[in-house]
Design a protein around this motif. Structure first.
Motif, PDB file in Angstrom:
ATOM      1  N   VAL A  23       0.867  -1.182   0.000  1.00  0.00           N
ATOM      2  CA  VAL A  23       0.000   0.000   0.000  1.00  0.00           C
ATOM      3  C   VAL A  23       0.901   1.228   0.000  1.00  0.00           C
ATOM      4  CG1 VAL A  23      -1.737   1.296   1.290  1.00  0.00           C
ATOM      5  CG2 VAL A  23      -1.855  -1.201   1.200  1.00  0.00           C
ATOM      6  N   ASP A  82      -1.947   5.007  -3.060  1.00  0.00           N
ATOM      7  CA  ASP A  82      -3.254   4.487  -2.656  1.00  0.00           C
ATOM      8  C   ASP A  82      -3.929   5.286  -1.557  1.00  0.00           C
ATOM      9  OD1 ASP A  82      -2.899   2.075  -4.340  1.00  0.00           O
ATOM     10  OD2 ASP A  82      -1.280   1.679  -2.916  1.00  0.00           O
ATOM     11  N   PHE A 201      -8.832   8.563   0.105  1.00  0.00           N
ATOM     12  CA  PHE A 201      -8.777   7.342  -0.707  1.00  0.00           C
ATOM     13  C   PHE A 201      -9.554   7.547  -2.005  1.00  0.00           C
ATOM     14  CE2 PHE A 201      -8.600   6.284   3.727  1.00  0.00           C
ATOM     15  CZ  PHE A 201      -7.666   5.266   3.841  1.00  0.00           C
ATOM     16  N   ARG A 202      -9.247   6.732  -2.998  1.00  0.00           N
ATOM     17  CA  ARG A 202     -10.114   6.687  -4.164  1.00  0.00           C
ATOM     18  C   ARG A 202     -11.488   6.168  -3.742  1.00  0.00           C
ATOM     19  NH1 ARG A 202      -5.052   5.166  -6.163  1.00  0.00           N
ATOM     20  NH2 ARG A 202      -5.386   3.006  -5.518  1.00  0.00           N
ATOM     21  N   SER A 204     -13.325   4.126  -5.020  1.00  0.00           N
ATOM     22  CA  SER A 204     -13.485   2.693  -5.276  1.00  0.00           C
ATOM     23  C   SER A 204     -12.800   1.824  -4.224  1.00  0.00           C
ATOM     24  CB  SER A 204     -12.920   2.345  -6.658  1.00  0.00           C
ATOM     25  OG  SER A 204     -11.544   2.707  -6.736  1.00  0.00           O
ATOM     26  N   ASP A 205     -12.054   2.434  -3.301  1.00  0.00           N
ATOM     27  CA  ASP A 205     -11.250   1.658  -2.345  1.00  0.00           C
ATOM     28  C   ASP A 205     -11.887   1.602  -0.960  1.00  0.00           C
ATOM     29  OD1 ASP A 205      -9.374   1.008  -4.226  1.00  0.00           O
ATOM     30  OD2 ASP A 205      -7.944   2.561  -3.667  1.00  0.00           O
ATOM     31  N   LEU A 208     -10.090  -0.849   1.575  1.00  0.00           N
ATOM     32  CA  LEU A 208      -8.852  -0.319   2.140  1.00  0.00           C
ATOM     33  C   LEU A 208      -9.161   0.775   3.160  1.00  0.00           C
ATOM     34  CD1 LEU A 208      -5.746  -0.261   2.104  1.00  0.00           C
ATOM     35  CD2 LEU A 208      -5.896   1.427   0.256  1.00  0.00           C
ATOM     36  N   ARG A 209     -10.104   1.645   2.831  1.00  0.00           N
ATOM     37  CA  ARG A 209     -10.482   2.708   3.763  1.00  0.00           C
ATOM     38  C   ARG A 209     -10.991   2.123   5.076  1.00  0.00           C
ATOM     39  NH1 ARG A 209     -15.331   4.916   4.581  1.00  0.00           N
ATOM     40  NH2 ARG A 209     -16.139   4.039   2.629  1.00  0.00           N
TER      41      ARG A 209
END
Length: 228
Positions: A23, A82, A201-202, A204-205, A208-209
């Motif tokens: 990451v 990321d 964050f993006r 779409s993530d 991960l968030r």
């Protein structure tokens, strides 16, 4: 059946590879005490310590990279890293293009740095870094705005007489005033802008968030974040 087992194994291997992916944490590296580059050429500061601890708690392998502030969100969206961890305030405008974690710091005071305590903020331009909440505040509150790409340039503008003051995070400006020998002073007026500081964050993530959110929450609950 054999093909099914092979396909299942490939899916599992793919998942394991993704779980082990590095990451990439993106920061500016020019905004102490949040983030800066130390004498060894490495990212340092409060957010370096925070980011390393968050990655440890989330069981993620992370690496650091730096990016100029004015393109830090576009390069996140382009996939160059990321996560943004760069003293970024949570605002409705930014939430239109990125997703934020919960705040790891509450809204902090923004201060004005000038050559004298009686500086008139309406007598000339007020400097702020491009793309910051401070730049938006100056523009929206009847002051003349002059923008610069880096925080160092905003302070230099005051020293050179190109601006009557600079508006930035007090945490960033206070050490400069203290170390200036009286040639730079903080004005009494302060501003509270934004909704706290978080990771970006993006959109779409979400997975991960969520991992970072859980790590931030754990640091809040055990007191580690307050101590840090």
């Amino acid at each position: 059946m054999k093909k099914l087992l092979i396909a299942t194994a490939l899916v599992a291997a793919s998942g394991a590879a993704q779980a082990q992916d590095v990451v990439r944490l993106g920061t500016e590296g020019a905004y102490p005490p949040y983030n800066f580059i130390n004498d060894a050429g490495q990212v340092a500061g409060f957010e370096r310590e925070l980011g390393d601890e968050l990655c440890k708690r989330a069981e993620l392998t992370c690496e650091w990279t730096t990016n100029d502030w004015d393109s830090i969100i576009p390069n996140l969206q382009s996939g160059n890293y990321d996560v943004i961890i760069a003293g970024m305030s949570i605002t409705p405008e930014r939430e239109e293009v990125v997703s934020f974690s919960q705040g790891y710091l509450p809204p902090s005071a923004s201060a004005y740095l000038a050559l004298s305590a009686d500086a008139d903020l309406t007598s000339g331009p007020v400097a702020a870094q491009t793309g910051t909440i401070q730049a938006s505040f100056v523009a929206e509150n009847g002051m003349q705005l002059v923008e610069y790409a880096t925080p160092e340039e905003t302070v230099a503008a005051v020293k050179n007489g190109e601006a009557v003051a600079v508006l930035a995070d007090k945490d960033y400006l206070a050490p400069m005033a203290a170390e200036s020998g009286g040639s730079l002073v903080l004005l009494e007026r302060e501003e509270i802008i934004g909704g706290g500081i978080g990771l970006a964050f993006r959109k779409s993530d979400d997975e991960l968030r969520a991992k970072f959110d859980a790590a931030i929450k754990s640091m809040k609950c055990d007191g580690t974040l307050d101590a840090m």
